[in-house]
Design a protein around this motif. Structure first.
Motif, mmCIF file in Angstrom:
data_model
loop_
_atom_site.group_PDB
_atom_site.id
_atom_site.type_symbol
_atom_site.label_atom_id
_atom_site.label_comp_id
_atom_site.label_asym_id
_atom_site.label_seq_id
_atom_site.Cartn_x
_atom_site.Cartn_y
_atom_site.Cartn_z
ATOM 1 N N PRO A 30 -11.537 -8.318 -8.107
ATOM 2 C CA PRO A 30 -11.746 -6.882 -8.333
ATOM 3 C C PRO A 30 -11.716 -6.056 -7.050
ATOM 4 C CG PRO A 30 -13.316 -8.170 -9.617
ATOM 5 C CD PRO A 30 -12.639 -9.122 -8.674
ATOM 6 N N LEU A 31 -12.008 -6.697 -5.916
ATOM 7 C CA LEU A 31 -12.051 -5.980 -4.645
ATOM 8 C C LEU A 31 -10.755 -6.126 -3.848
ATOM 9 C CD1 LEU A 31 -15.663 -6.943 -3.452
ATOM 10 C CD2 LEU A 31 -14.954 -5.077 -4.959
ATOM 11 N N MET A 32 -9.904 -7.072 -4.221
ATOM 12 C CA MET A 32 -8.693 -7.344 -3.450
ATOM 13 C C MET A 32 -7.566 -6.375 -3.768
ATOM 14 S SD MET A 32 -8.982 -9.820 -1.292
ATOM 15 C CE MET A 32 -7.246 -10.125 -1.025
ATOM 16 N N ASN A 33 -7.419 -6.032 -5.036
ATOM 17 C CA ASN A 33 -6.271 -5.242 -5.482
ATOM 18 C C ASN A 33 -6.464 -3.769 -5.135
ATOM 19 O OD1 ASN A 33 -4.314 -3.811 -7.036
ATOM 20 N ND2 ASN A 33 -4.146 -5.574 -8.402
ATOM 21 N N GLU A 34 -5.574 -3.229 -4.341
ATOM 22 C CA GLU A 34 -5.711 -1.842 -3.902
ATOM 23 C C GLU A 34 -5.612 -0.862 -5.057
ATOM 24 O OE1 GLU A 34 -2.801 0.349 -1.134
ATOM 25 O OE2 GLU A 34 -4.419 -0.309 0.189
ATOM 26 N N HIS A 35 -4.815 -1.215 -6.085
ATOM 27 C CA HIS A 35 -4.610 -0.310 -7.220
ATOM 28 C C HIS A 35 -5.846 -0.228 -8.118
ATOM 29 C CE1 HIS A 35 -0.404 0.108 -6.158
ATOM 30 N NE2 HIS A 35 -0.286 -1.213 -6.129
ATOM 31 N N SER A 36 -6.591 -1.334 -8.224
ATOM 32 C CA SER A 36 -7.769 -1.332 -9.091
ATOM 33 C C SER A 36 -9.073 -1.191 -8.315
ATOM 34 C CB SER A 36 -7.810 -2.634 -9.912
ATOM 35 O OG SER A 36 -7.938 -3.755 -9.047
ATOM 36 N N ARG A 37 -8.968 -1.100 -7.001
ATOM 37 C CA ARG A 37 -10.169 -1.092 -6.172
ATOM 38 C C ARG A 37 -11.060 0.123 -6.447
ATOM 39 N NH1 ARG A 37 -8.312 -1.601 -0.597
ATOM 40 N NH2 ARG A 37 -8.078 -3.813 -1.075
ATOM 41 N N ALA A 38 -10.441 1.287 -6.655
ATOM 42 C CA ALA A 38 -11.224 2.505 -6.901
ATOM 43 C C ALA A 38 -12.096 2.336 -8.139
ATOM 44 C CB ALA A 38 -10.307 3.707 -7.054
ATOM 45 N N GLY A 39 -11.508 1.742 -9.191
ATOM 46 C CA GLY A 39 -12.274 1.507 -10.414
ATOM 47 C C GLY A 39 -13.379 0.495 -10.209
ATOM 48 N N SER A 40 -13.112 -0.527 -9.394
ATOM 49 C CA SER A 40 -14.119 -1.549 -9.116
ATOM 50 C C SER A 40 -15.298 -0.966 -8.350
ATOM 51 C CB SER A 40 -13.497 -2.699 -8.324
ATOM 52 O OG SER A 40 -12.463 -3.326 -9.073
ATOM 53 N N LEU A 41 -15.001 -0.117 -7.367
ATOM 54 C CA LEU A 41 -16.079 0.517 -6.613
ATOM 55 C C LEU A 41 -16.892 1.439 -7.512
ATOM 56 C CD1 LEU A 41 -14.256 1.366 -3.250
ATOM 57 C CD2 LEU A 41 -15.859 -0.501 -3.704
ATOM 58 N N TYR A 42 -16.210 2.102 -8.444
ATOM 59 C CA TYR A 42 -16.918 2.969 -9.401
ATOM 60 C C TYR A 42 -17.874 2.135 -10.256
ATOM 61 C CZ TYR A 42 -17.728 6.105 -13.341
ATOM 62 O OH TYR A 42 -18.322 6.866 -14.315
ATOM 63 N N GLN A 43 -17.406 0.958 -10.705
ATOM 64 C CA GLN A 43 -18.264 0.085 -11.504
ATOM 65 C C GLN A 43 -19.478 -0.384 -10.708
ATOM 66 O OE1 GLN A 43 -14.674 -2.370 -13.163
ATOM 67 N NE2 GLN A 43 -16.420 -2.808 -14.490
ATOM 68 N N LEU A 44 -19.275 -0.561 -9.402
ATOM 69 C CA LEU A 44 -20.395 -0.960 -8.543
ATOM 70 C C LEU A 44 -21.324 0.199 -8.228
ATOM 71 C CD1 LEU A 44 -18.510 -3.248 -5.980
ATOM 72 C CD2 LEU A 44 -20.308 -4.004 -7.552
ATOM 73 N N GLY A 45 -20.886 1.394 -8.581
ATOM 74 C CA GLY A 45 -21.687 2.584 -8.282
ATOM 75 C C GLY A 45 -21.595 3.005 -6.826
ATOM 76 N N VAL A 46 -20.470 2.687 -6.176
ATOM 77 C CA VAL A 46 -20.287 2.991 -4.751
ATOM 78 C C VAL A 46 -19.278 4.133 -4.609
ATOM 79 C CG1 VAL A 46 -19.613 2.100 -2.498
ATOM 80 C CG2 VAL A 46 -20.747 0.587 -4.144
ATOM 81 N N VAL A 129 -9.916 4.758 -0.159
ATOM 82 C CA VAL A 129 -10.103 3.442 0.450
ATOM 83 C C VAL A 129 -8.759 2.720 0.440
ATOM 84 C CG1 VAL A 129 -11.338 1.253 0.342
ATOM 85 C CG2 VAL A 129 -12.490 3.358 -0.361
ATOM 86 N N LYS A 130 -8.244 2.405 1.637
ATOM 87 C CA LYS A 130 -6.946 1.763 1.754
ATOM 88 C C LYS A 130 -7.069 0.456 2.535
ATOM 89 C CE LYS A 130 -3.992 5.897 1.610
ATOM 90 N NZ LYS A 130 -2.920 6.640 2.330
ATOM 91 N N SER A 131 -6.149 -0.459 2.220
ATOM 92 C CA SER A 131 -6.133 -1.753 2.907
ATOM 93 C C SER A 131 -5.700 -1.584 4.358
ATOM 94 C CB SER A 131 -5.183 -2.722 2.203
ATOM 95 O OG SER A 131 -5.619 -2.995 0.891
#
Length: 392
Positions: A30-46, A129-131
């Motif tokens: 969930p944290l590796m993919n740049e395309h889905s990272r924004a959604g993953s951070l949102y799920q983490l509440g960050v 957030v970019k790689s």
């Protein structure tokens, strides 16, 4: 049946094939993919503006967990000034000076390059957030494990907290042999004698990669407290991929001199007689005019003997002698050069098997073994077919 056993039955004790060096990487997808990272951070509440502070706290928790665990076990934590220092030598020296029967040997920490992510300002004035690549602190935890023997686990202490695990297959099999009453003798990481080679090979062929995955998960959980949050948020932990894999076939001669009688002929034949077409054959491939790359044969004199190597793009096969063992070893760096059967779902609802390029997933380890063992066998058979038997 191995032709080497047939032709040199009076001189060979048996053969044994299994993984040698295995380097397995773990990724939090969930944290590796740049395309889905924004959604993953949102799920983490960050929020993006809180990205650095949030993950700095995660980094500190990882460092604290590791160093407190080492202190509790009275094992040293040592900082290295350069990533080029041979960490294995340091760990083995510490093990010699301060031995352990089972568990953590030491912790080495060093700054190394890594792929991570950073917050940037966009043209629209937003934070994204970019790689990127940078350097961060990495911990190497060396263990003398009851199942894996001498090994290490490496963790990147900054986002996305990748893990790498080094295992030696021969060390793993020692534990299996002990459990099953098989005695053995070793030279370096080779078995020079196995009391029951047939049973030993049967046990090796039953290697359970699913159990390995569970063991890797346990190592990861013990050093990364952030994993609990990842599991609770995404319902998954590390995704394990094979970064590099060596699979070796050892032909165990009864005496070193028996191997010395034929090894020069094997080396000469391998270097002077085999063609690029043979290299393709060893790798289970057919020459194709569309092929882009090189098929290479070379040899190298080493302090302990001579090594012959066949290379096809990123994958290779080596042959060399170790004490009384003739070893042929396939190294797979790019598994996509080989095929694996995969389920194909059709529009009519049916499912069929189709050969697909093999990926690096841990679940393909069984196929790594099949492919590499066949490569090794083709090289050994080609060698025997060309070398006459010398009188005893």
């Amino acid at each position: 049946m191995c032709k080497m056993l047939d032709q040199y039955s009076e001189k060979v004790k048996g053969t044994f094939s299994f993984f040698d060096r295995m380097i397995i990487n773990g990724y939090l997808k969930p944290l590796m993919n740049e395309h889905s990272r924004a959604g993953s951070l949102y799920q983490l509440g960050v929020l993006n503006k809180d990205y650095k502070a949030y993950f700095m706290a995660v980094t500190e928790s990882i460092k604290t967990r590791i160093e407190e665990s080492a202190a509790k076990r009275n094992r040293p934590v040592q900082y290295l000034s350069s990533a080029n220092i041979r960490k294995e030598d340091i760990a083995k020296s510490i093990l010699k000076d301060s031995p352990v029967k089972d568990g953590l040997i030491c912790v080495l920490k060093v700054l190394e390059s890594c792929k991570t992510a950073k917050v940037y300002g966009s043209d629209e004035g937003k934070l994204v957030v970019k790689s990127c690549f940078t350097k961060c602190l990495h911990y190497y935890l060396y263990y003398l494990d009851k199942e894996f023997g001498f090994m290490f686990v490496k963790i990147q202490t900054w986002f996305p907290f990748n893990i790498q695990v080094y295992i030696n297959g021969r060390e793993l099999m020692k534990h299996v042999f002990d459990e099953n009453g098989i005695t053995y003798e070793c030279y370096d990481n080779s078995f020079t004698d196995i009391s029951n080679p047939v049973k030993a090979q049967e046990l090796a062929d039953k290697f359970d990669s699913q159990k390995l995955s569970r063991q890797l998960d346990a190592f990861a959980k013990s050093i990364n407290p952030f994993l609990d949050t990842v599991y609770n948020t995404f319902g998954q932990g590390y995704h394990w991929c094979v970064n590099q894999c060596e699979f070796a076939t050892d032909v165990m001669f009864k005496e070193r001199r028996f191997l010395e009688d034929i090894y020069p002929s094997l080396v000469g034949h391998a270097f002077y007689d085999f063609t690029c077409t043979d290299v393709f054959t060893f790798m289970g491939r057919k020459p194709d005019p569309r092929f882009q790359g090189e098929a290479v044969s070379d040899y190298k004199n080493r302090p302990v003997g001579c090594r012959v190597k066949f290379k096809l793009r990123a994958n290779s096969i080596k042959m060399y002698d170790k004490c009384s063992v003739l070893r042929v070893e396939t190294t797979i760096n790019n598994p996509r050069e080989f095929k694996v059967d995969a389920d194909v779902h059709h529009n009519d609802g049916t499912v069929s098997k189709e050969g697909k390029p093999m990926g690096k997933s841990r679940s393909n380890l069984y196929r790594y073994a099949e492919v590499a063992k066949a490569c090794n066998q083709r090289v050994l058979d080609a060698m025997v077919d060309s070398v006459p038997v010398k009188a005893t």
